[in-house]
Enzyme design. Structure first.
Site, PDB file in Angstrom:
ATOM      1  N   GLY A 175       0.826  -1.207   0.000  1.00 29.28           N
ATOM      2  CA  GLY A 175       0.000   0.000   0.000  1.00 29.28           C
ATOM      3  C   GLY A 175       0.849   1.241   0.000  1.00 29.28           C
ATOM      4  O   GLY A 175       2.037   1.213   0.310  1.00 29.28           O
TER       5      GLY A 175
ATOM      6  N   GLY B  88       0.392   5.347   1.083  1.00 30.53           N
ATOM      7  CA  GLY B  88      -0.534   6.335   1.656  1.00 30.53           C
ATOM      8  C   GLY B  88       0.075   7.710   1.614  1.00 30.53           C
ATOM      9  O   GLY B  88       1.186   7.901   1.109  1.00 30.53           O
TER      10      GLY B  88
ATOM     11  N   PHE C  75       1.378   9.305   3.898  1.00 29.22           N
ATOM     12  CA  PHE C  75       2.551   9.487   4.738  1.00 29.22           C
ATOM     13  C   PHE C  75       3.669   8.500   4.452  1.00 29.22           C
ATOM     14  O   PHE C  75       4.669   8.476   5.146  1.00 29.22           O
ATOM     15  CB  PHE C  75       2.159   9.377   6.211  1.00 29.22           C
ATOM     16  CG  PHE C  75       1.098  10.366   6.573  1.00 29.22           C
ATOM     17  CD1 PHE C  75       1.267  11.699   6.228  1.00 29.22           C
ATOM     18  CD2 PHE C  75      -0.047   9.974   7.216  1.00 29.22           C
ATOM     19  CE1 PHE C  75       0.296  12.622   6.533  1.00 29.22           C
ATOM     20  CE2 PHE C  75      -1.017  10.900   7.531  1.00 29.22           C
ATOM     21  CZ  PHE C  75      -0.860  12.225   7.190  1.00 29.22           C
TER      22      PHE C  75
ATOM     23  N   ASP D  56     -10.641  10.372   9.530  1.00 29.93           N
ATOM     24  CA  ASP D  56     -10.358   9.946   8.157  1.00 29.93           C
ATOM     25  C   ASP D  56     -10.911   8.555   7.896  1.00 29.93           C
ATOM     26  O   ASP D  56     -10.239   7.679   7.369  1.00 29.93           O
ATOM     27  CB  ASP D  56      -8.857  10.011   7.882  1.00 29.93           C
ATOM     28  CG  ASP D  56      -8.560   9.975   6.378  1.00 29.93           C
ATOM     29  OD1 ASP D  56      -9.484  10.267   5.589  1.00 29.93           O
ATOM     30  OD2 ASP D  56      -7.427   9.652   6.006  1.00 29.93           O
TER      31      ASP D  56
END
Ligand SMILES: *[C@@H]1O[C@H](CO)[C@@H](O)[C@H](O)[C@H]1NC(C)=O
Ligand SMILES: *[C@@H]1O[C@H](CO)[C@@H](O)[C@H](O)[C@H]1NC(C)=O
Ligand SMILES: *[C@@H]1O[C@H](CO)[C@@H](O)[C@H](O)[C@H]1NC(C)=O
Ligand SMILES: *[C@@H]1O[C@H](CO)[C@@H](O)[C@H](O)[C@H]1NC(C)=O
Ligand SMILES: *[C@@H]1O[C@H](CO)[C@@H](O)[C@H](O)[C@H]1NC(C)=O
Ligand SMILES: *[C@@H]1O[C@H](CO)[C@@H](O)[C@H](O)[C@H]1NC(C)=O
Ligand SMILES: *[C@@H]1O[C@H](CO)[C@@H](O)[C@H](O)[C@H]1NC(C)=O
Ligand SMILES: *[C@@H]1O[C@H](CO)[C@@H](O)[C@H](O)[C@H]1NC(C)=O
Length: 812
Positions: free
Chosen positions: A507, A509, A511, A625
């Site tokens: 993944g 993201g 950050f 979020d």
């Protein structure tokens, strides 16, 4: 089919029990009253909720006189009269004896009988099964009580199930000890070894026993709740009552909604779960249980220590105490507990407060409700065997005094501040000195650090970034010491992830990246590696660690540890091998893997996880979020909420915050948040509503068809208004949907995305609405935003449907 069968059963029943027809015809209000009941017959409560009769649990040679749910298809039992001696005799009969006012069951050459009431003259007794599940004997025409006082009631003799309105505890006048007793197994109602009731310590407390051993302690009632149950707070559903006076000491709960719920003591799982009936699932949904974690097991850490489930190690000696056997203690054998470091000096001793505790076992205590905390302290000081004291009632500013003598056993430290109580622990004068000493030392260190900080600030004023990092590292250090979270070495993690190989990347993201890995122990992990030059790096990192290390719930992803090595910051999570929810629901082929029951299960799990975040004691957490890609699925498709990088916490009563930095994901943001930066639990509820509608409809809230923006909420709302709601449902689920359930979920979803935060339900209500038949309000117009780009605070524009093209609001 089931319905037809049950109709048939009723017809058959009516054909073969003519006497009942007569009684129905004769007196419609008294069908739940009876004078006798033969083997094979049963009696139903007036509202058809419960049924009393002769039932077996699988083996037809073993029947029981029992009460079970009649209205709900699984017919679970709530009470059994003769658990020890099953009936194998079809000539057995239950009769009301009018002169003694008792019910007598004769079977197998045995008798079972209700206890004889201590009333001189019995006036026309009747036996009756009530809609509460209580079987009662009362005097029909009692001139004194008007028939309201019971000569006997099954609620006074509980089996393994606690229902609303049932008292657990003592009737001191009758010396009656009402407690739950588990069944040996599901098909054997012989009393098992688990029991749950109130013990009459000087400061009475609720204890679960396993045979003759204490197994779990809910603790004493502290005026607000049980000391061991911080989540027990006033709420719109349950009304908890604890009564203690010279006649009775009991605990009871009643319901303020039409929820169907029960608490069952379970011998197999050795716990006491609460279930809530779901008409959608047609099943009892698990709600909560006790003991819930290691620290809830009695005296897990031995004497004079405390247990904290998120600390590592979980057990720690109280201040002034040291492990009795350090060797065993260090190898995590805690049962021997701790002993005083110094013999107490008695009159020169002092006390140190320790906060957020479940108070110790109250067996050896004394209570004086008339004195305050100051006098309590004096009284404790004067008695050299008094080891601790505190208020006996913490309601308001606190009152009363409870003192502990001898060993302090079974203390739990809560993770969230404000959940537990303060306890004052007796300490040798030298221990008190060392506290003072430590304090001044800390202050010195802080002031030195502050000075250095200022110098650093000046020095690095042109090298802001580096300074940021050094500051972050200071934060991190002081912070990690608080947590005791396992720290993993960088080489271990890079070994586990194949040196962060592209192939192991699962993944990406905002950050940084997420990698799959496998530790040498075989444990699979997901490693979130924060990008080195992310501005939000350290503060979000610390934030996430801090939050997630403190929360533990089956619907939240579990943090296993973290790693920090110079500029590398990493979070190590449990690995969930089914990826995230968006991967399924927004994909035409993978969407087929999630049928309606699975999607409902996922929605319900997310709701529970979010409810936990919002309600967990005083530490409210707002996720900020919530979205499909942040919901991970384990191998049995249980959902787990992940990514706490943006979460915020609040103290007990604050439920709203304001921020000038709006973060989150477009399409999931509540209007008041996107516009004004105002976030609250209700903005999470909005995101949950969006997520829920997306899960049901299989579409993103915001998607594009050519240049046109498609807004899912808008679509669903329009269809809802036209009564065409089912057209919105994901065609992938066509074969599995149950229309009324899907409609109810969409209804709840629309309630969650209403324009005004105050109209939206809380997550507690959402969980209850999803899990019960309670009536739902009509949803009002949803709120939604209309901008395409990822949001920047200064340029966002949002509106509601009717104002879409006319009003453009600007963020502060
Ligand atoms: C019930 O009793 C009958 C007669 O005694 C016996 O034949 C049968 O096996 C028993 N059934 C069970 C399940 O024990
Ligand atoms: C019924 O139970 C009694 C005692 O519990 C026992 O003596 C008797 O043999 C049983 N009868 C049958 C048919 O199983
Ligand atoms: C039933 O009980 C009576 C008295 O207790 C006893 O005399 C008789 O033998 C018993 N009968 C059976 C079949 O056990
Ligand atoms: C009260 O009942 C519970 C459960 O059966 C039991 O554990 C406890 O010992 C009883 N207390 C007394 C004083 O009998
Ligand atoms: C605890 O204190 C509150 C307020 O001071 C009072 O209303 C309540 O009755 C007390 N509870 C008990 C169990 O004494
Ligand atoms: C809660 O239950 C108690 C006892 O039944 C009752 O006295 C009290 O009024 C109830 N409180 C609320 C808020 O319903
Ligand atoms: C105890 O829990 C197990 C596992 O959840 C369940 O199968 C069983 O039905 C429960 N027993 C009772 C009496 O509720
Ligand atoms: C309570 O503690 C005191 C002081 O340690 C001890 O003397 C006494 O025997 C204890 N009583 C009970 C009932 O354990």
């Amino acid at each position: 089919m089931k319905f037809i069968l049950s109709i048939l059963r009723i017809i058959v029943f009516l054909l073969f029990v003519p006497s009942l027809i007569v009684s129905i015809a004769g007196d419609t209000s008294s069908t739940s009253q009876f004078e006798s009941l033969s083997y094979g017959e049963s009696i139903t409560s007036p509202g058809g909720i419960f049924e009393l009769g002769f039932f077996h649990l699988g083996n037809p040679n073993k029947s029981y006189l029992a009460i079970r749910y009649q209205r709900y298809p699984d017919h679970t039992f709530v009470w059994v009269a003769n658990g020890n001696n099953p009936i194998n005799d079809s000539s057995s009969m239950l009769r009301l004896n009018p002169s003694s006012g008792t019910l007598v069951l004769t079977y197998n050459n045995l008798t079972w009988s209700t206890s004889s009431p201590k009333v001189a003259n019995i006036y026309n007794p009747v036996a009756e099964l009530l809609d509460t599940g209580n079987l009662v004997i009362r005097e029909k025409n009692d001139p004194k009580t008007g028939g309201g006082d019971y000569l006997w009631q099954s609620f006074d003799h509980p089996s393994n199930t606690m229902l609303a309105g049932m008292k657990i505890g003592w009737d001191l006048k009758r010396n009656l000890n009402r407690s739950l007793v588990a069944w040996k197994s599901d098909d054997d109602p012989t009393p098992g070894e688990l029991s749950w009731g109130i013990v009459l310590h000087p400061y009475p407390e609720m204890i679960m026993m396993k045979g003759t051993q204490k197994y779990h302690r809910l603790g004493p009632w502290n005026g607000l709740r049980f000391s061991g149950m911080p989540e027990m707070r006033p709420n719109p559903v349950f009304n908890y009552t604890f009564v203690t006076n010279k006649d009775e000491i009991y605990y009871m709960w009643t319901l303020q909604t039409n929820l169907i719920t029960k608490v069952v003591l379970n011998q197999t799982t050795e716990d006491r779960p609460r279930y809530v009936w779901s008409d959608i699932d047609k099943t009892w949904n698990f709600y909560s249980t006790m003991p819930g974690e290691y620290c809830d097991h009695y005296a897990f850490c031995g004497a004079n220590s405390f247990c904290s489930s998120t600390a590592s190690p979980m057990c720690e000696c109280l201040k002034g105490y040291t492990p009795k056997s350090p060797e065993k203690w260090n190898s995590m054998v805690w049962t021997e507990g701790c002993v005083l470091k110094h013999q107490l000096s008695c009159m020169n001793d002092g006390f140190a407060p320790v906060d957020d505790l479940k108070v110790p076992d109250t067996k050896n205590t004394s209570v004086d409700e008339t004195i305050d905390l100051d006098e309590c302290k004096k009284k404790c000081l004067n008695d050299c065997s008094c080891m601790a004291y505190t208020n006996s009632n913490i309601s308001g500013s606190g009152s009363g005094c409870v003192m502990w003598f001898g060993e302090l056993i079974d203390i739990k430290l809560y993770q969230a501040s404000g959940s537990g109580q303060r306890l004052y622990i007796r300490l040798h004068p030298s221990e008190l000195d060392s506290i003072r000493h430590k304090k001044s030392k800390t202050i010195l260190i802080i002031s030195v650090a502050a000075t250095i900080g200022v110098i650093l600030a000046i020095y690095f004023v042109y090298r802001k970034k580096i300074y940021e990092e050094s500051k972050a590292e200071i934060n991190y250090e002081s912070y990690m010491n608080d947590l005791d979270l396992p720290l993993l070495d960088l080489p271990i993690i890079s070994g586990a992830t194949g040196n962060f190989s592209e192939g192991n990347k699962i993944g990406e993201g905002g950050f940084g990246s997420v990698y799959w890995g496998k530790l040498s122990s075989g444990l699979e992990i997901a490693v979130k590696r924060l990008s080195k030059n992310s501005d939000q790096g350290m503060s979000e990192f610390v934030n996430e660690v801090k939050l997630i290390a403190r929360v533990q719930h089956r619907n939240l992803v579990k943090l296993l540890g973290c790693c920090i090595d110079r500029q590398e910051k990493m979070l190590v999570y449990e690995y969930l091998n089914n990826g995230s929810l968006d991967y399924f629901i927004f994909d035409r082929t993978k969407g087929k893997l999630l049928d309606w029951p699975k999607r409902f299960h996922i929605i319900f799990g997310i709701a529970r996880g979010l409810m936990y975040l919002h309600q967990d004691s005083r530490l409210r957490i707002i996720h900020r979020d919530l979205k499909a890609s942040n919901i991970l699925l384990d191998d049995t498709l249980n959902p787990k909420i992940s990514d706490f990088g943006m979460a915020k916490t609040f103290g007990g009563e604050d439920i709203e915050g304001n921020t000038s930095k709006i973060v989150g994901t477009y399409g999931y943001m509540a209007p008041e948040y996107a516009i004004d930066g105002q976030f609250s639990v209700k903005s999470d509820v909005f995101s949950f509503g969006v997520l829920m509608l997306e899960t049901i409809c299989g579409k993103k809230n915001r998607s594009y068809r050519g240049k046109q923006v498609i807004n899912l909420i808008d679509n669903v709302w329009t269809l809802w208004k036209k009564d065409l709601t089912l057209q919105a449902v994901d065609p992938n689920m066509e074969d599995s949907i149950v229309a009324c359930e899907v409609l109810r979920c969409i209804h709840v979803g629309l309630l969650c995305v209403q324009q005004y935060a105050e109209d939206r339900p809380t997550m507690t209500s959402v969980v209850l609405m999803l899990g019960s038949e309670m009536e739902l309000d009509e949803p009002m117009r949803p709120g939604f935003c209309t901008k395409k780009e990822p949001i920047e605070a200064s340029s966002s524009s949002c509106s509601t449907i009717n104002e879409m093209s006319t009003t453009l609001l600007t963020a502060r």
